[in-house]
Write an enzyme that holds these catalytic residues in place. Structure first.
Site, short mmCIF file in Angstrom:
data_model
loop_
_atom_site.label_atom_id
_atom_site.label_comp_id
_atom_site.label_asym_id
_atom_site.label_seq_id
_atom_site.Cartn_x
_atom_site.Cartn_y
_atom_site.Cartn_z
CB THR A 133 51.51 42.02 39.56
OG1 THR A 133 50.21 41.80 39.02
CG2 THR A 133 51.91 43.46 39.22
CG ASP A 134 48.90 38.98 35.85
OD1 ASP A 134 48.62 39.82 36.72
OD2 ASP A 134 48.13 38.03 35.56
CD GLU A 135 46.73 43.93 38.67
OE1 GLU A 135 46.36 45.12 38.55
OE2 GLU A 135 46.50 43.25 39.69
CE1 TYR A 158 50.48 46.34 42.99
CE2 TYR A 158 48.94 45.46 41.37
CZ TYR A 158 49.98 45.27 42.26
OH TYR A 158 50.53 44.02 42.42
CE LYS A 162 55.05 44.74 42.35
NZ LYS A 162 55.97 44.39 43.48
#
Length: 360
Positions: A133-135, A158, A162
């Site tokens: 993810t870009d998060e 989260y 990741k």
């Protein structure tokens, strides 16, 4: 090719499976634990295809994972199995560390052992593709975009889990030579999206006549990516991408959350008008923001566009209309999920629920 898809009963995983069955000659094995966000109904359109198989197993179960890999003998492993909801990670981070970190480690160990035992031609073909993810990059200011060289700065349990899994995959590539590829995508949306996520949640709440809860003042910005465009990118990456390379995948469709909800309301006004003739926008309300809510995400997808020739086929507006039309036509899919899995519970404030205020 033979492709093992972990998390293949989830939103993006099932979209990838449906896409590959429709558009390739590949054989697929889906490995999924069928937790709250995974459902075999998302795979029902391909369930009868002889090139599709399913194994119910958890990526943390080393014996089950190793056995599935040994029996199926994949050319590609696409790793999508993950806990992925930020609010849930705030309330219960342990499950995210367990699945996203320990699960990825367990899968890497099994994949590496399998890859080492392959004959040289098969070893040259094999890829371990980790979908992230870009998060993991944190929060942007008013300008700039995330590139593959952006430093990691995760802000939620989260995104931290990741980020850790991304680093594990990279380490297995550098240390053991495993041919790994990592992709980081922006916010996905589309059919079969679990209805606790923002866009499907707003659709089903609008149809139910409930308040549409927007965090804070709705100023947070996300780069939206139609899921069908994402899975085409994933196929391009594991077929033509370079091992050891990272690829960012984005829809080039930045929108404030409040603008996304207003666009949804306008679509519903046109496609499914309220009985009283009022706009669905009258149902919008604001709720207390989640802790550590990232201000803005934006993806620079130049690398995948120039190296692999991928571009999104849907604009945000066309993809959103397809999504709304799908939910209107497929209530028998999402209604049981709402009934069985309590997706409308507010999460992310450690049990503290603030009232909706300033309804528009």
């Amino acid at each position: 090719m033979r492709i093992l898809v972990t998390g293949g009963a989830g939103f993006i995983g099932s979209a990838l499976v449906r896409h590959l069955i429709r558009n390739s000659g590949d054989e697929l094995l889906v490995l999924d634990a069928l937790t709250y966000a995974g459902t075999l109904t998302a795979l029902a359109p391909v369930a009868a295809d002889p090139r599709y198989r399913f194994v119910r197993a958890d990526v943390r179960d080393g014996a089950a994972v190793a056995g599935a890999i040994r029996d199926f003998r994949p050319d590609i492993i696409t790793h999508l199995a993950a806990e992925s909801h930020v609010d849930r990670s705030i309330d219960g981070p342990a499950a995210f560390i367990d699945t996203n970190v320990t699960g990825t480690f367990t899968l890497l160990e099994a994949a590496c052992a399998y890859w080492r035992g392959l004959p040289l031609p098969a070893r040259a073909i094999f890829r371990f593709h980790h979908i992230s993810t870009d998060e993991v990059f944190g929060s942007l200011g008013e300008t700039g975009r995330f590139t593959e060289a952006t430093a990691y700065d995760p802000r939620s349990p989260y995104s931290a889990s990741k980020a850790a899994s991304d680093h594990l995959v990279s380490a297995w590539g550098h240390t053991y030579g495993l041919p790994v590829i990592v992709t980081n995508c922006s916010n996905n949306y589309g059919p079969y999206h679990f209805p606790e996520k923002m866009i499907p949640l707003m659709i089903v709440k609008a149809l139910a006549g409930e308040t549409l809860p927007v965090y804070g003042r709705g100023e947070n910005v996300r780069d939206w990516l139609f899921v069908e465009d994402h899975v085409r990118a994933l196929q391009a990456v594991f077929e033509r991408g370079t091992p050891g390379r990272r690829y960012n995948i984005g829809g080039d469709a930045e929108r404030r959350n409040i603008d996304v909800v207003r666009t949804l309301c306008a679509l519903l006004d046109r496609l499914h008008p309220r009985a009283d003739g009022a706009s669905y926008a009258a149902q919008i309300g604001f709720v207390a923001d989640r802790p550590g809510h990232d201000r803005r995400y934006a993806i620079d997808a130049t690398r995948i566009r120039t190296e692999l020739g991928w571009t999104p086929q849907e604009s945000f507006e066309s993809g959103l209309e397809k999504t709304v039309r799908w939910y209107l036509a497929n209530e028998p899919w999402w209604r049981p999920i709402l009934s069985e899995r309590a997706t409308d519970q507010r999460r992310g404030l450690a049990g503290s629920l603030s009232p909706i205020f300033n309804a528009l």
